[in-house]
Design an enzyme around this catalytic site. Structure first.
Site, PDB file in Angstrom:
ATOM      1  N   SER A 120      13.187 -27.222  -6.450  1.00 18.21           N
ATOM      2  CA  SER A 120      14.004 -28.014  -7.376  1.00 18.21           C
ATOM      3  C   SER A 120      15.100 -28.695  -6.567  1.00 18.21           C
ATOM      4  CB  SER A 120      14.634 -27.078  -8.414  1.00 18.21           C
ATOM      5  OG  SER A 120      15.703 -27.722  -9.089  1.00 18.21           O
ATOM      6  N   TYR A 122      18.970 -19.501 -10.753  1.00 17.36           N
ATOM      7  CA  TYR A 122      17.862 -20.463 -10.639  1.00 17.36           C
ATOM      8  C   TYR A 122      17.983 -21.209  -9.309  1.00 17.36           C
ATOM      9  CZ  TYR A 122      14.810 -24.440 -11.752  1.00 17.36           C
ATOM     10  OH  TYR A 122      13.821 -25.409 -11.729  1.00 17.36           O
TER      11      TYR A 122
HETATM   12  P1  NDP Z   1       8.025 -24.638 -18.507  1.00 15.99           P
HETATM   13  O1  NDP Z   1       9.116 -23.776 -18.996  1.00 15.99           O
HETATM   14  O2  NDP Z   1       7.536 -25.754 -19.337  1.00 15.99           O
HETATM   15  O3  NDP Z   1       6.780 -23.744 -18.070  1.00 15.99           O
HETATM   16  C1  NDP Z   1       6.996 -22.594 -17.298  1.00 15.99           C
HETATM   17  C2  NDP Z   1       5.717 -21.825 -17.168  1.00 15.99           C
HETATM   18  O4  NDP Z   1       6.001 -20.603 -16.467  1.00 15.99           O
HETATM   19  C3  NDP Z   1       5.120 -21.439 -18.510  1.00 15.99           C
HETATM   20  O5  NDP Z   1       3.721 -21.564 -18.453  1.00 15.99           O
HETATM   21  C4  NDP Z   1       5.515 -19.978 -18.638  1.00 15.99           C
HETATM   22  O6  NDP Z   1       4.637 -19.214 -19.429  1.00 15.99           O
HETATM   23  C5  NDP Z   1       5.449 -19.524 -17.201  1.00 15.99           C
HETATM   24  N1  NDP Z   1       6.209 -18.296 -17.034  1.00 15.99           N
HETATM   25  C6  NDP Z   1       7.521 -18.086 -17.272  1.00 15.99           C
HETATM   26  N2  NDP Z   1       7.842 -16.807 -17.095  1.00 15.99           N
HETATM   27  C7  NDP Z   1       6.701 -16.175 -16.735  1.00 15.99           C
HETATM   28  C8  NDP Z   1       6.369 -14.833 -16.450  1.00 15.99           C
HETATM   29  N3  NDP Z   1       7.271 -13.841 -16.509  1.00 15.99           N
HETATM   30  N4  NDP Z   1       5.099 -14.532 -16.129  1.00 15.99           N
HETATM   31  C9  NDP Z   1       4.146 -15.498 -16.078  1.00 15.99           C
HETATM   32  N5  NDP Z   1       4.394 -16.783 -16.362  1.00 15.99           N
HETATM   33  C10 NDP Z   1       5.652 -17.122 -16.691  1.00 15.99           C
HETATM   34  O7  NDP Z   1       8.560 -25.194 -17.082  1.00 15.99           O
HETATM   35  P2  NDP Z   1       8.198 -26.497 -16.246  1.00 15.99           P
HETATM   36  O8  NDP Z   1       6.784 -26.862 -16.436  1.00 15.99           O
HETATM   37  O9  NDP Z   1       9.271 -27.475 -16.478  1.00 15.99           O
HETATM   38  O10 NDP Z   1       8.443 -25.936 -14.768  1.00 15.99           O
HETATM   39  C11 NDP Z   1       7.397 -25.618 -13.864  1.00 15.99           C
HETATM   40  C12 NDP Z   1       8.029 -25.401 -12.502  1.00 15.99           C
HETATM   41  O11 NDP Z   1       8.686 -26.594 -12.079  1.00 15.99           O
HETATM   42  C13 NDP Z   1       9.102 -24.306 -12.493  1.00 15.99           C
HETATM   43  O12 NDP Z   1       9.015 -23.566 -11.303  1.00 15.99           O
HETATM   44  C14 NDP Z   1      10.407 -25.097 -12.528  1.00 15.99           C
HETATM   45  O13 NDP Z   1      11.468 -24.377 -11.939  1.00 15.99           O
HETATM   46  C15 NDP Z   1      10.030 -26.322 -11.712  1.00 15.99           C
HETATM   47  N6  NDP Z   1      10.858 -27.499 -11.967  1.00 15.99           N
HETATM   48  C16 NDP Z   1      10.804 -28.152 -13.158  1.00 15.99           C
HETATM   49  C17 NDP Z   1      11.580 -29.294 -13.377  1.00 15.99           C
HETATM   50  C18 NDP Z   1      11.547 -30.050 -14.650  1.00 15.99           C
HETATM   51  O14 NDP Z   1      12.314 -31.017 -14.809  1.00 15.99           O
HETATM   52  N7  NDP Z   1      10.709 -29.695 -15.625  1.00 15.99           N
HETATM   53  C19 NDP Z   1      12.475 -29.818 -12.320  1.00 15.99           C
HETATM   54  C20 NDP Z   1      12.465 -29.031 -11.104  1.00 15.99           C
HETATM   55  C21 NDP Z   1      11.680 -27.936 -10.940  1.00 15.99           C
HETATM   56  P3  NDP Z   1       4.975 -18.945 -20.995  1.00 15.99           P
HETATM   57  O15 NDP Z   1       5.036 -20.310 -21.613  1.00 15.99           O
HETATM   58  O16 NDP Z   1       3.862 -18.099 -21.431  1.00 15.99           O
HETATM   59  O17 NDP Z   1       6.323 -18.254 -20.991  1.00 15.99           O
END
Ligand code: NDP
Length: 260
Positions: free
Chosen positions: A161, A174
């Site tokens: 990020s 984070y």
């Molecule tokens: P979302 O919150 O939309 O999705 C996150 C995903 O991670 C979900 O599928 C969720 O599953 C899963 N997850 C969370 N906790 C757990 C757990 N304990 N065990 C297994 N799976 C888990 O996030 P994004 O798609 O936005 O983010 C994806 C990645 O990109 C992350 O690493 C985030 O930090 C990074 N990122 C995103 C940005 C953005 O603007 N969106 C910017 C910079 C980085 P469930 O739904 O079942 O909880």
């Protein structure tokens, strides 16, 4: 060299077979960027292992992939918060039995934690955030290294990020977890540089229209953001053999905006 790879990755247009015969595990494949990456990887011919916490969401991604009739994906439910080293060993055994190797590993799952000053940051939330965002990718990578050594070209993609490269107020655990991810990707790249077929890189998706982004920036107009499917080029580039030999990079999926 770094800017060349960055440019190539951002402008990469995969063809429909660019990931054929590749086994790719994606964490957090039930929602947001992970779900779109799973669908896009399958559309490029990958056999995708959908790992995540919520089975119904993983099933929805599975159904989307099956609707286009490419390689059948598999679902592996796992809560990264509670998973033990034993759970990761079992996952590696299942993958070994089913596929015999692993060609791609994307550490996409993540949680936001609290937005709070360090002075008041809840230590429990701190631990959970560090665990899901940093310790779980370490444990999963460790368990999968023997499987990735069996691949001719295995690619590990860590997800960072902007706040994992420059600290910002109130992003607490984070931000620190993402600094850690950048470090983990570099250490692994250095360790695997010689005598292995494994490579390790980091991507920063940039501001992307997902549930996490909505929580982080509740006042933001979602239509001003790129959709997940629009930012996937660097992921797909790193996962395929077109990037063979590329290791130790930290790439941006979008043109830099220092505020994000
Ligand atoms: P979302 O919150 O939309 O999705 C996150 C995903 O991670 C979900 O599928 C969720 O599953 C899963 N997850 C969370 N906790 C757990 C757990 N304990 N065990 C297994 N799976 C888990 O996030 P994004 O798609 O936005 O983010 C994806 C990645 O990109 C992350 O690493 C985030 O930090 C990074 N990122 C995103 C940005 C953005 O603007 N969106 C910017 C910079 C980085 P469930 O739904 O079942 O909880």
């Amino acid at each position: 060299m770094s800017s060349d790879v960055q440019l190539i990755a951002q402008n990469y247009r995969p063809d429909t077979d660019s990931l054929s015969n590749r086994i790719v595990l994606i964490t957090g494949a039930g929602a947001g960027i992970g779900a779109e990456l799973a669908v896009a990887s399958a559309a490029c011919g990958a056999r995708v292992v959908l790992l995540g916490k919520t089975i119904a969401k993983l099933e929805a991604t599975y159904d989307r992939i099956m609707a286009v009739e490419r390689e059948r994906p598999s679902i592996y439910p796992l809560d990264l918060l509670g998973a033990t080293p034993q759970d990761y060993s079992e996952l590696a055994i299942v993958l070994e039995k089913e596929y015999g190797r692993l060609d791609g590993l994307v550490h996409n799952a993540g949680i936001l934690g609290d937005r709070s000053p360090i002075e008041h940051y809840d230590p429990i939330v701190w631990q959970k955030t560090l665990h899901v965002n940093l310790t779980a990718p370490f444990l999963l990578t460790q368990a999968c290294i023997p499987l990735m050594k069996k691949s001719e070209d295995a690619s590990v993609v860590f997800v960072s990020s902007g706040v994992g490269r420059k600290g910002r107020a109130y992003w607490g655990a984070y931000a620190c977890s993402k600094f850690g991810i950048e470090g983990l990707a570099q250490v692994l790249a250095d360790e695997t540089e010689e005598n292995t077929s494994i490579r390790s890189n980091c991507v920063n998706p940039g501001a992307t229209r997902t549930a996490m982004r909505k929580v982080a920036y509740p006042g933001e107009d979602p239509s001003s953001l790129k959709a997940p499917q629009e930012i996937l080029s660097p992921y797909l580039y790193l996962l395929g053999s077109d990037s063979k030999g590329v290791s130790g990079f930290s790439l941006d999926c979008q043109t830099k905006d220092p505020k994000r």
